[in-house]
Design a protein around this motif. Structure first.
Motif, PDB file in Angstrom:
ATOM      1  N   MET A   1     -18.917  -0.495  26.561  1.00 13.69           N
ATOM      2  CA  MET A   1     -19.604   0.572  25.833  1.00 13.69           C
ATOM      3  C   MET A   1     -19.029   1.909  26.387  1.00 13.69           C
ATOM      4  O   MET A   1     -18.851   2.176  27.425  1.00 13.69           O
ATOM      5  CB  MET A   1     -21.057   0.286  26.034  1.00 13.69           C
ATOM      6  CG  MET A   1     -21.783   0.217  24.955  1.00 13.69           C
ATOM      7  SD  MET A   1     -23.776   0.088  25.245  1.00 13.69           S
ATOM      8  CE  MET A   1     -23.689  -1.782  25.579  1.00 13.69           C
ATOM      9  N   GLU A   3     -19.089   5.880  27.289  1.00 15.19           N
ATOM     10  CA  GLU A   3     -19.967   6.871  27.899  1.00 15.19           C
ATOM     11  C   GLU A   3     -20.432   7.812  26.931  1.00 15.19           C
ATOM     12  O   GLU A   3     -19.400   8.552  26.331  1.00 15.19           O
ATOM     13  CB  GLU A   3     -19.361   7.411  29.312  1.00 15.19           C
ATOM     14  CG  GLU A   3     -18.974   6.553  30.221  1.00 15.19           C
ATOM     15  CD  GLU A   3     -19.914   6.320  31.241  1.00 15.19           C
ATOM     16  OE1 GLU A   3     -20.857   7.339  31.327  1.00 15.19           O
ATOM     17  OE2 GLU A   3     -19.694   5.543  31.961  1.00 15.19           O
ATOM     18  N   HIS A   5     -23.664   9.955  26.992  1.00 11.52           N
ATOM     19  CA  HIS A   5     -24.766  10.415  27.028  1.00 11.52           C
ATOM     20  C   HIS A   5     -25.367  11.543  26.240  1.00 11.52           C
ATOM     21  O   HIS A   5     -24.679  12.520  26.049  1.00 11.52           O
ATOM     22  CB  HIS A   5     -25.017  10.931  28.654  1.00 11.52           C
ATOM     23  CG  HIS A   5     -24.975   9.880  29.599  1.00 11.52           C
ATOM     24  ND1 HIS A   5     -26.167   9.235  29.951  1.00 11.52           N
ATOM     25  CD2 HIS A   5     -24.060   9.174  30.049  1.00 11.52           C
ATOM     26  CE1 HIS A   5     -25.707   8.455  30.968  1.00 11.52           C
ATOM     27  NE2 HIS A   5     -24.415   8.289  31.156  1.00 11.52           N
ATOM     28  N   ASP A  31     -31.161  -4.770  34.256  1.00  6.62           N
ATOM     29  CA  ASP A  31     -29.651  -4.923  34.177  1.00  6.62           C
ATOM     30  C   ASP A  31     -29.696  -4.285  32.712  1.00  6.62           C
ATOM     31  O   ASP A  31     -28.674  -3.594  32.435  1.00  6.62           O
ATOM     32  CB  ASP A  31     -29.193  -6.375  34.008  1.00  6.62           C
ATOM     33  CG  ASP A  31     -27.800  -6.621  33.913  1.00  6.62           C
ATOM     34  OD1 ASP A  31     -26.829  -6.138  35.015  1.00  6.62           O
ATOM     35  OD2 ASP A  31     -27.014  -6.522  32.934  1.00  6.62           O
ATOM     36  N   ILE A  33     -31.606  -2.287  31.593  1.00  4.67           N
ATOM     37  CA  ILE A  33     -31.807  -0.786  31.330  1.00  4.67           C
ATOM     38  C   ILE A  33     -30.758   0.110  32.247  1.00  4.67           C
ATOM     39  O   ILE A  33     -30.179   1.181  31.751  1.00  4.67           O
ATOM     40  CB  ILE A  33     -33.090  -0.453  32.402  1.00  4.67           C
ATOM     41  CG1 ILE A  33     -34.348  -0.780  31.558  1.00  4.67           C
ATOM     42  CG2 ILE A  33     -33.126   0.952  33.174  1.00  4.67           C
ATOM     43  CD1 ILE A  33     -35.455  -0.972  32.499  1.00  4.67           C
ATOM     44  N   ASN A  34     -29.836  -0.622  33.157  1.00  8.42           N
ATOM     45  CA  ASN A  34     -28.572  -0.087  33.514  1.00  8.42           C
ATOM     46  C   ASN A  34     -27.709  -0.004  32.442  1.00  8.42           C
ATOM     47  O   ASN A  34     -26.973   1.061  32.409  1.00  8.42           O
ATOM     48  CB  ASN A  34     -28.122  -0.939  34.739  1.00  8.42           C
ATOM     49  CG  ASN A  34     -28.884  -1.221  35.981  1.00  8.42           C
ATOM     50  OD1 ASN A  34     -29.793  -0.304  36.225  1.00  8.42           O
ATOM     51  ND2 ASN A  34     -28.564  -2.153  36.853  1.00  8.42           N
ATOM     52  N   VAL A  35     -27.506  -0.862  31.813  1.00  3.64           N
ATOM     53  CA  VAL A  35     -26.572  -0.694  30.550  1.00  3.64           C
ATOM     54  C   VAL A  35     -26.936   0.346  29.653  1.00  3.64           C
ATOM     55  O   VAL A  35     -26.000   1.127  29.177  1.00  3.64           O
ATOM     56  CB  VAL A  35     -26.154  -2.270  29.978  1.00  3.64           C
ATOM     57  CG1 VAL A  35     -25.185  -2.058  28.722  1.00  3.64           C
ATOM     58  CG2 VAL A  35     -25.899  -3.214  30.930  1.00  3.64           C
ATOM     59  N   SER A  37     -28.447   2.714  30.327  1.00  4.64           N
ATOM     60  CA  SER A  37     -28.123   4.288  31.138  1.00  4.64           C
ATOM     61  C   SER A  37     -26.908   4.452  30.854  1.00  4.64           C
ATOM     62  O   SER A  37     -26.353   5.831  31.045  1.00  4.64           O
ATOM     63  CB  SER A  37     -28.581   4.228  32.551  1.00  4.64           C
ATOM     64  OG  SER A  37     -27.610   3.499  33.202  1.00  4.64           O
ATOM     65  N   TRP A  38     -25.779   3.872  30.385  1.00  5.10           N
ATOM     66  CA  TRP A  38     -24.305   4.219  30.261  1.00  5.10           C
ATOM     67  C   TRP A  38     -24.336   5.018  28.981  1.00  5.10           C
ATOM     68  O   TRP A  38     -23.235   5.749  28.877  1.00  5.10           O
ATOM     69  CB  TRP A  38     -23.457   2.835  29.993  1.00  5.10           C
ATOM     70  CG  TRP A  38     -23.388   1.845  31.320  1.00  5.10           C
ATOM     71  CD1 TRP A  38     -24.005   1.888  32.577  1.00  5.10           C
ATOM     72  CD2 TRP A  38     -22.999   0.399  31.158  1.00  5.10           C
ATOM     73  NE1 TRP A  38     -23.830   1.052  33.321  1.00  5.10           N
ATOM     74  CE2 TRP A  38     -23.032   0.022  32.621  1.00  5.10           C
ATOM     75  CE3 TRP A  38     -22.302  -0.246  30.049  1.00  5.10           C
ATOM     76  CZ2 TRP A  38     -22.541  -1.340  32.924  1.00  5.10           C
ATOM     77  CZ3 TRP A  38     -21.834  -1.406  30.871  1.00  5.10           C
ATOM     78  CH2 TRP A  38     -22.017  -1.926  31.762  1.00  5.10           C
ATOM     79  N   ILE A  42     -31.291   7.879  31.523  1.00  7.79           N
ATOM     80  CA  ILE A  42     -32.355   7.462  32.109  1.00  7.79           C
ATOM     81  C   ILE A  42     -32.638   7.768  33.478  1.00  7.79           C
ATOM     82  O   ILE A  42     -31.476   7.756  34.057  1.00  7.79           O
ATOM     83  CB  ILE A  42     -32.062   5.640  31.886  1.00  7.79           C
ATOM     84  CG1 ILE A  42     -31.879   5.593  30.352  1.00  7.79           C
ATOM     85  CG2 ILE A  42     -33.474   5.057  32.570  1.00  7.79           C
ATOM     86  CD1 ILE A  42     -32.968   5.592  29.515  1.00  7.79           C
ATOM     87  N   SER A  43     -33.911   7.889  33.793  1.00  7.85           N
ATOM     88  CA  SER A  43     -34.211   8.189  35.413  1.00  7.85           C
ATOM     89  C   SER A  43     -34.948   6.912  35.866  1.00  7.85           C
ATOM     90  O   SER A  43     -35.860   6.555  35.158  1.00  7.85           O
ATOM     91  CB  SER A  43     -34.869   9.507  35.267  1.00  7.85           C
ATOM     92  OG  SER A  43     -35.255   9.597  36.754  1.00  7.85           O
ATOM     93  N   GLU A 199     -24.934  -7.933  23.494  1.00  4.71           N
ATOM     94  CA  GLU A 199     -23.786  -8.440  23.330  1.00  4.71           C
ATOM     95  C   GLU A 199     -23.018  -8.101  24.598  1.00  4.71           C
ATOM     96  O   GLU A 199     -21.987  -8.924  24.990  1.00  4.71           O
ATOM     97  CB  GLU A 199     -23.083  -7.601  22.055  1.00  4.71           C
ATOM     98  CG  GLU A 199     -23.424  -8.218  20.650  1.00  4.71           C
ATOM     99  CD  GLU A 199     -23.045  -7.592  19.623  1.00  4.71           C
ATOM    100  OE1 GLU A 199     -23.590  -8.122  18.494  1.00  4.71           O
ATOM    101  OE2 GLU A 199     -22.140  -6.749  19.636  1.00  4.71           O
ATOM    102  N   GLU A 200     -23.138  -7.007  25.168  1.00  2.00           N
ATOM    103  CA  GLU A 200     -22.648  -6.538  26.460  1.00  2.00           C
ATOM    104  C   GLU A 200     -22.919  -7.600  27.715  1.00  2.00           C
ATOM    105  O   GLU A 200     -22.001  -7.851  28.435  1.00  2.00           O
ATOM    106  CB  GLU A 200     -23.103  -5.176  26.969  1.00  2.00           C
ATOM    107  CG  GLU A 200     -22.548  -4.538  28.206  1.00  2.00           C
ATOM    108  CD  GLU A 200     -20.868  -4.309  28.035  1.00  2.00           C
ATOM    109  OE1 GLU A 200     -20.314  -3.773  26.985  1.00  2.00           O
ATOM    110  OE2 GLU A 200     -20.217  -4.056  29.287  1.00  2.00           O
TER     111      GLU A 200
END
Lengths: 220, 220
Positions: A1, A3, A5, A31, A33-35, A37-38, A42-43, A199-200
């Motif tokens: 994905m 970047e 933001h 996980d 949420i991490n993806v 955040s790419w 997100i905080s 999918e990621e």
């Protein structure tokens, strides 16, 4: 994905940690949420009683393997949150000080949240915090009797991968946390975003909240 | 599941950690291993360059969210291992010192292992460690071209949820790590044990290693 933001204000997500939380209950949603955040702002705050590492090892199973995670804030120093995620796990039972502090934090924080998400027996903590009273909710199917007894005023739904009632999203056991998180991302960030993340991470989603193979397995 | 540790000697499992490993690549398998350890004698080591916490945050994505995990050993102090698990993640690319140390550790440790298991782009680290040469292996489908180029002498299998060749088990992306771990547990501890764990974590397994919906999605 890529970047990408966007400029919308950060969404603040907090996760409740206590000794003996179940690893996948937290890290399935995290996980996703991490993806997320790419590409989204997100905080994230990982919250516990102290800033000491929190082990997934159940206090009642000293011979079990576990992993230790670093909190970023204590319950006392938590920033204002939009979303609170509550994982389950063997450690969610009982009335140890970390469990009692987690329950008090949930009670105090819920009124200012946009969303509350629970995974597995995390709904037992939310029930004990009285934020599920008169709400539809679900929980882990193998611990059904034990957890539902913690919330006599909750409208427990036995056959559901996850349940939404207002701003409360509760899921069935462990890996169902991935499904409820992707469903919540779909609600907040759109269908394509949730699909991109699934999918990621090459995850075959449960997309129907009412299809629950494990309710049948456990005779509910 | 009841506590029923048998008396067989502990199986020693090590997990390679480096900055920017993907959370679910590690914690999907680790959750299965944690539940396995409720009834089997498992010893777990989390290995990295130093004992400092290791973040899942990709070094190339400073704005992303991440979680920090405590290693239990450095690569230099690792105990003898039966099984080595290698998660993937954005941090597995490049040639930073932690990545180079991880690759050297894989090369040096593989000859004494009973099993090597990789998740997602973790197979890129194993390929660069030259332990996949002349072996059948798979990897993440969305990063196929990039990772397979790291192992020109590997027999890469594009359409597979996971692949076994001898004592090497390689999986497709992220959540496929849960499937390869449950398949490996089935091989070592039996079909019922793997089923018990899948039911405990309410996970709908991919049980056929050749069924891979994501290969098609990514045009492989």
């Amino acid at each position: 994905m890529s970047e990408n933001h966007n400029n919308r204000e950060a969404l603040h997500i907090g996760v409740v940690l206590y000794p003996g939380f179940q690893a996948l209950d937290a890290f399935g949603p995290l996980d996703c949420i991490n993806v997320l955040s790419w590409t989204e702002n997100i905080s994230l705050s990982l919250l516990s009683t102290t800033l000491d590492p929190v082990s997934t090892k159940p206090p009642t199973s000293p011979g079990a393997t576990g992993q230790s995670i670093l909190p970023t804030h204590t319950f006392a120093t938590a920033p204002p949150l939009d979303v609170l995620l509550i994982p389950g796990g063997r450690g969610s039972r009982g009335s140890s000080p970390p469990v009692q502090e987690a329950i008090a934090f949930i009670t105090n924080t819920y009124p200012s949240l946009k969303y509350l998400i629970t995974v597995c027996t995390g709904s037992g903590l939310a029930a004990r915090a009285r934020v599920l009273d008169r709400r539809r909710a679900t929980t882990n199917k193998s611990s059904w009797q034990e957890i539902t007894a913690m919330g006599p005023d909750v409208d427990w739904i036995p056959r559901a991968r996850w349940v939404t009632d207002g701003n409360i999203w509760t899921s069935s056991g462990v890996s169902a946390g991935i499904d409820v998180t992707l469903a919540w991302i779909e609600e907040v960030f759109g269908k394509q975003k949730a699909r991109n993340i699934a999918e990621e991470i090459e995850y075959s989603r449960h997309e129907d909240p009412n299809l629950d193979p494990f309710a049948e397995l456990y005779g509910l």
